[in-house]
Design a protein around this motif. Structure first.
Motif, mmCIF file in Angstrom:
data_model
loop_
_atom_site.group_PDB
_atom_site.id
_atom_site.type_symbol
_atom_site.label_atom_id
_atom_site.label_comp_id
_atom_site.label_asym_id
_atom_site.label_seq_id
_atom_site.Cartn_x
_atom_site.Cartn_y
_atom_site.Cartn_z
ATOM 1 N N ASP A 20 35.530 35.450 41.699
ATOM 2 C CA ASP A 20 36.708 35.904 42.413
ATOM 3 C C ASP A 20 36.590 35.586 43.711
ATOM 4 O O ASP A 20 35.511 35.766 44.404
ATOM 5 C CB ASP A 20 36.929 37.344 42.441
ATOM 6 C CG ASP A 20 38.056 38.017 42.917
ATOM 7 O OD1 ASP A 20 38.269 37.368 44.127
ATOM 8 O OD2 ASP A 20 38.580 38.956 42.671
ATOM 9 N N HIS A 33 38.915 31.348 41.730
ATOM 10 C CA HIS A 33 40.206 31.318 42.168
ATOM 11 C C HIS A 33 39.928 31.397 43.729
ATOM 12 O O HIS A 33 39.081 31.922 44.166
ATOM 13 C CB HIS A 33 41.201 32.261 41.830
ATOM 14 C CG HIS A 33 41.297 33.461 42.509
ATOM 15 N ND1 HIS A 33 40.503 34.507 41.726
ATOM 16 C CD2 HIS A 33 41.635 34.043 43.786
ATOM 17 C CE1 HIS A 33 40.707 35.583 42.623
ATOM 18 N NE2 HIS A 33 41.261 35.160 43.722
ATOM 19 N N GLU A 41 43.382 34.495 38.618
ATOM 20 C CA GLU A 41 42.519 35.189 37.784
ATOM 21 C C GLU A 41 42.957 35.075 36.367
ATOM 22 O O GLU A 41 42.305 34.623 35.478
ATOM 23 C CB GLU A 41 42.283 36.618 37.981
ATOM 24 C CG GLU A 41 41.805 36.914 39.339
ATOM 25 C CD GLU A 41 41.775 38.415 39.828
ATOM 26 O OE1 GLU A 41 42.094 39.540 38.865
ATOM 27 O OE2 GLU A 41 41.679 38.904 40.902
ATOM 28 N N THR A 77 32.811 38.839 42.217
ATOM 29 C CA THR A 77 33.282 38.573 43.438
ATOM 30 C C THR A 77 32.228 38.049 44.328
ATOM 31 O O THR A 77 31.106 38.927 44.478
ATOM 32 C CB THR A 77 34.110 39.817 44.134
ATOM 33 O OG1 THR A 77 35.168 39.893 43.273
ATOM 34 C CG2 THR A 77 34.989 39.428 45.529
ATOM 35 N N ALA A 111 49.251 33.510 43.434
ATOM 36 C CA ALA A 111 48.399 34.430 44.029
ATOM 37 C C ALA A 111 46.807 34.727 43.508
ATOM 38 O O ALA A 111 46.636 34.001 42.540
ATOM 39 C CB ALA A 111 49.388 35.876 44.020
ATOM 40 N N HIS A 147 46.231 32.393 50.822
ATOM 41 C CA HIS A 147 46.764 32.928 51.970
ATOM 42 C C HIS A 147 45.814 33.754 52.796
ATOM 43 O O HIS A 147 45.997 34.065 53.884
ATOM 44 C CB HIS A 147 47.826 33.877 51.391
ATOM 45 C CG HIS A 147 47.544 34.563 50.153
ATOM 46 N ND1 HIS A 147 47.301 33.810 49.071
ATOM 47 C CD2 HIS A 147 47.201 35.657 49.693
ATOM 48 C CE1 HIS A 147 46.769 34.645 48.120
ATOM 49 N NE2 HIS A 147 46.518 35.949 48.391
ATOM 50 N N HIS A 164 37.729 44.164 42.617
ATOM 51 C CA HIS A 164 38.855 44.440 42.837
ATOM 52 C C HIS A 164 39.722 44.907 41.468
ATOM 53 O O HIS A 164 39.477 44.275 40.436
ATOM 54 C CB HIS A 164 39.714 43.085 43.452
ATOM 55 C CG HIS A 164 40.756 43.240 44.108
ATOM 56 N ND1 HIS A 164 42.047 43.271 43.545
ATOM 57 C CD2 HIS A 164 41.114 43.642 45.463
ATOM 58 C CE1 HIS A 164 42.964 43.257 44.418
ATOM 59 N NE2 HIS A 164 42.605 43.568 45.657
ATOM 60 N N ALA A 173 45.521 36.993 41.963
ATOM 61 C CA ALA A 173 45.712 37.766 40.792
ATOM 62 C C ALA A 173 46.309 36.664 39.567
ATOM 63 O O ALA A 173 45.721 36.710 38.487
ATOM 64 C CB ALA A 173 46.716 38.767 40.605
HETATM 65 C C1 LIG Z 1 43.133 40.101 47.465
HETATM 66 C C2 LIG Z 1 42.074 40.096 46.337
HETATM 67 C C3 LIG Z 1 42.514 39.844 44.880
HETATM 68 C C4 LIG Z 1 43.940 39.482 44.568
HETATM 69 O O1 LIG Z 1 44.590 38.651 45.137
HETATM 70 P P1 LIG Z 1 45.980 38.407 45.516
HETATM 71 O O2 LIG Z 1 46.471 37.282 45.970
HETATM 72 O O3 LIG Z 1 46.512 39.592 46.228
HETATM 73 O O4 LIG Z 1 46.863 38.537 44.051
HETATM 74 C C5 LIG Z 1 41.420 39.659 44.194
HETATM 75 N N1 LIG Z 1 40.159 40.166 44.391
HETATM 76 C C6 LIG Z 1 39.775 40.418 45.623
HETATM 77 C C7 LIG Z 1 38.471 40.810 45.804
HETATM 78 C C8 LIG Z 1 40.558 40.550 46.535
HETATM 79 O O5 LIG Z 1 40.165 40.950 48.010
#
Ligand SMILES: *Cc1c(COP(=O)(O)O)cnc(C)c1O
Length: 476
Positions: free
Chosen positions: A234, A256, A132, A205, A127, A260, A161, A129
């Protein structure tokens, strides 16, 4: 609606087990310890069909949940990942028996390296996270390997996030918040002030969670690198720039990718994901241990990497997600891939322009794949972002992301994605305009929304404070 346990009728069954006399008692005990509901096949079919009709997904309607990239998930992906050769392959099988599986893993890895510009990549994390955390462990290992033991701080913009500070804290770093400037970008002066020989890195991000591409990205990476710190991206919003710009060329050291999100796997409700991490040459040694390598025409597994942070997952992420992503990449090709970000950006800006006379736009500039409004105009009539989101349910739309990013008061974050047609967006825009009129004319009606759903407005605070997560009929 009753739970499946409440519908249970003692003695009813959906199947008949032919039990040999000698095992009769054993079977009875088995049944007693499991305490399963007893229903007919028809009862079960109706129960799950009814439940499925109460759910909402991208296949039901428009789902503009910002930062989540709820794009259409092509059905060919499902076809591919349900091929017997994939579903029946076992990770502990001999490598000569899983050459096809390894080839898919390897090819996905090489494709992702190509679009990100990185030389190293791991397919272990499951995932965003998880990716990360993996990347932060690599950052830690990198500094320690250079005997640079003072770097205990991670810088994180206030628009990030929530998983960013959570991952950094889990990895034992101290989080330092960087304010955004009035336009929503990283405050460069503050950044220069905060980076020092205790900074391990910055988590950024791109494009950021306000939907903006930080035009100072090269300057940001320079400031960090001059002080020996690393730039982590991110990549949850990669959808906006996929195939157009390579993160490695912007000075990003590692990132990362949320497979999905960007590469179309159904992921509502926290479903299976992939949070693969790419990195530059200097960080490759620290990548998780398990890698697929090419040996002539064959593929094999290699885990002999002494400086690696170790494994972060037993095998390779969720393999089905890899097959879906690979299918998606192959069906789009290079040109198709480049259209993703362009259409996603075009769609978000279309909504931005059409709605900006009705909703306040805190950052009045072109956005990338998502646009952030807030409730400032509607607040004068006492109507909040929550009321607007709940009212959208009456029109069979999934609401946008609300109250995030935290730096925008009363945020309404809309991400249409590239897969929505102009017609769908026009219908949504009309509904949003109608709600803007309703806010002025009948605010109470909005406070009471939704009016047409099975469950009306829920008490979100009570749900968070007193969560009822077990059914006391079956789990007492
Ligand atoms: C969705 C998201 C995450 C976390 O990703 P997951 O796959 O839900 O763990 C981290 N940063 C941002 C900006 C996101 O939109």
């Amino acid at each position: 609606m009753q739970t499946i346990f409440e519908k249970s009728v003692t003695g009813r069954s959906a199947c008949q087990i032919q039990k040999p006399m000698s095992e009769e008692t054993e079977l009875k005990e088995f049944r007693l310890t499991l305490d399963l509901p007893e229903l007919s096949e028809l009862d079960i079919v109706r129960h799950y069909t009814a439940l499925s009709k109460r759910a909402f997904g991208v296949d039901d309607g428009f789902y503009p949940l910002g930062s989540c990239t709820m794009k259409y998930n092509p059905k060919i992906n499902e076809l591919a990942c349900n091929l017997e050769g994939f579903t029946q392959s076992h990770p502990l099988d001999e490598t000569e028996n899983m050459q096809g599986t390894l080839e898919v893993i390897y090819s996905t890895q090489e494709y992702l390296k190509e679009v990100t510009g990185f030389t190293g990549l791991t397919l272990e994390p499951t995932a965003g996270a998880h990716g990360e955390l993996t990347a932060l462990m690599m950052i830690k290992a990198y500094h320690l390997d250079r005997n640079d033991t003072k770097r205990k701080k991670i810088l994180i913009p206030d628009s990030a996030h929530g998983t960013n500070p959570a991952s950094a804290a889990m990895c034992g770093f101290e989080c330092i918040e960087i304010p955004s400037d009035k336009d929503g970008y990283v405050d460069l002066a503050k950044l220069s002030e905060l980076v020092n020989d205790e900074t391990a890195g910055l988590m950024l991000t791109i494009p950021n969670t306000v939907g903006l591409f930080d035009k100072n990205i090269l300057e940001i990476s320079k400031i960090l690198h001059e002080k020996g710190a690393l730039l982590y991206m991110d990549g949850a919003n990669l959808n906006a720039i996929l195939g157009i710009v390579k993160p490695a060329e912007m000075g990003v050291d590692l990132m990362h990718i949320n497979l999905h999100k960007t590469f179309s796997t159904p992921h509502g409700g926290g479903g299976p994901g992939g949070g693969f991490v790419g990195c530059v040459k200097d960080l490759e040694a620290y990548l998780p241990a398990q890698r697929v390598v090419k040996d002539g025409d064959n593929f094999k597994l290699d885990s002999n990497f002494p400086k690696s942070i170790g494994r972060v997952r037993a095998f390779f992420s969720n393999f089905g997600v890899i097959v879906r992503a690979y299918t998606y990449m192959l069906s789009l090709g290079k040109e198709g891939t480049q259209r993703i970000g362009r259409y996603a950006t075009l769609n978000a800006n279309y909504i931005r322009v059409k709605l900006s006379q009705y909703y306040n736009l805190p950052h009045k500039v072109n956005c990338m794949h998502e646009v952030v409004f807030n409730d400032e105009v509607q607040a004068q009539y006492g109507v909040s972002t929550m009321d607007i989101a709940k009212r959208l349910l009456d029109f069979k739309y999934h609401p946008p992301t609300i109250y995030f990013p935290l730096i925008v008061h009363g945020a309404l974050m809309i991400e249409p994605t590239e897969t929505e047609s102009k017609q769908t967006m026009d219908e949504f825009i009309d509904v949003m305009i109608q709600i803007a009129h309703e806010a002025k004319a009948s605010p109470q009606m909005l406070h009471d929304a939704p009016h047409t759903t099975v469950v009306k407005r829920v008490d979100a605070v009570k749900a968070a404070r007193n969560p009822v997560i077990v059914c006391n009929m079956c789990c007492s």
